[in-house]
Design an enzyme around this catalytic site. Structure first.
Site, short mmCIF file in Angstrom:
data_model
loop_
_atom_site.label_atom_id
_atom_site.label_comp_id
_atom_site.label_asym_id
_atom_site.label_seq_id
_atom_site.Cartn_x
_atom_site.Cartn_y
_atom_site.Cartn_z
N ASP A 194 0.74 -1.40 0.26
CA ASP A 194 0.45 0.00 0.00
C ASP A 194 0.63 1.22 0.03
OD1 ASP A 194 -1.96 -1.49 0.31
OD2 ASP A 194 -2.40 -1.42 1.95
N ARG A 237 -7.05 6.50 -1.09
CA ARG A 237 -5.80 7.32 -0.51
C ARG A 237 -4.06 6.49 -0.84
NH1 ARG A 237 -6.16 7.13 6.10
NH2 ARG A 237 -7.96 7.26 5.60
N HIS A 238 -4.81 5.46 -1.43
CA HIS A 238 -3.29 4.61 -2.00
C HIS A 238 -3.08 3.68 -3.32
CE1 HIS A 238 -4.12 1.67 1.21
NE2 HIS A 238 -4.05 3.06 2.32
N THR A 276 -4.79 4.84 9.71
CA THR A 276 -3.99 3.46 9.30
C THR A 276 -5.74 2.51 10.10
OG1 THR A 276 -3.45 1.70 9.16
CG2 THR A 276 -2.69 2.91 11.32
N GLU A 326 -7.31 -13.07 10.24
CA GLU A 326 -6.46 -12.35 10.46
C GLU A 326 -6.21 -11.65 12.12
OE1 GLU A 326 -3.36 -8.43 8.52
OE2 GLU A 326 -4.54 -10.12 7.66
N GLY A 328 1.88 -3.67 12.35
CA GLY A 328 3.08 -2.93 13.15
C GLY A 328 4.06 -3.47 13.43
N GLY A 382 3.83 -4.15 6.50
CA GLY A 382 4.08 -4.08 5.20
C GLY A 382 4.29 -2.42 5.36
#
Length: 245
Positions: free
Chosen positions: A11, A51-52, A102, A153, A194, A215
């Site tokens: 991202d 946004r990304h 985030t 996850e 994180g 990421g």
């Protein structure tokens, strides 16, 4: 122990590109480099505000890579339509707020079953594996299993943000217990958010977890030594914590 897969989230290569517009740096080129360096999958989050990652990035990623694509998405009809057109290996439903920097926590599955169920069934009906990004809480894990999710996850953000010591140890125990509960419910267990060189070893050592998605740290560290190098370093740390049979 089962082999531990590494999913690389690209991202924030797009975040850097979008800061000035244009086409550089390319998230597609980053994904191909990650694949070359040993990533087992690529994760990309198409946010509602774009946004990304953008729509054309997602399409190009699916066409370019030879490893599984994990499509992170909000629980909306718009994103389900994108997923049904894209047909990624997996769709990971995450909470999303426009004002957040985030993802701030796990998806609140309990209380949203009626809204989530038809979306999940559409995805599963198209052969897409469904993952729910959740906190390691028993009620959320049971709700995910009841909805027919294939994967959970586990959100590792609080663990990674906690200072080393008692607070982090408590968060670790919560994640470890959550992983055990999820596996016992028949869910495939992933973890992410994180994770860094410092925090990945303990999480990687949990035997129920079969995939880590990382990421922001990798993209940030790549500024200093390059993306291929940091992926190789992360892969080595994961392998030490989880020796492959």
């Amino acid at each position: 122990m089962e082999y531990l897969r590494l999913g690389v989230n690209i991202d924030h290569v797009a975040t850097v590109r979008n800061a000035r517009g244009g086409t550089h740096p390319s998230p597609i080129a980053a994904a191909l480099l990650a694949q070359k360096a040993g990533a087992d999958g690529i994760t990309a989050h198409l946010r509602e505000d774009r946004r990304h990652i953008r729509d054309d990035d997602i399409t190009a990623l699916k066409e370019a890579i030879d490893i599984p694509l994990n499509f992170e998405m909000a629980a909306t009809d718009e994103m389900v339509a994108v997923a049904l057109k894209l047909l990624p290996n997996a769709a990971c439903i995450v909470p999303e707020r426009r004002e957040e920097l985030t993802t701030e926590g796990g998806l609140a599955v309990t209380g949203q079953q009626a809204r989530l169920s038809p979306l999940i069934q559409q995805l599963k009906g198209a052969g897409i594996r469904v993952s729910l990004f959740v906190d390691a809480e028993e009620a959320e894990l049971r709700a995910a299993a009841d909805l027919g999710a294939d994967i959970v996850e586990l959100h590792t953000g609080r663990y990674c943000d906690s200072p080393a010591g008692n607070q982090r140890s408590q968060e670790y125990e919560r994640i470890a217990k959550g992983a055990q509960i999820a596996a016992a419910l028949g869910l495939e267990v992933h973890a992410g958010h994180g994770l860094s060189f410092e925090t990945v070893p303990e999480i990687a050592a949990l035997p129920e977890i079969v995939e880590l998605n990382i990421g922001h740290f990798l993209i940030g560290a790549a500024i200093y030594t390059g993306l291929e190098d940091v992926i190789l370093q992360m892969r080595q740390l994961m392998s030490r914590a989880r020796p492959a049979k």
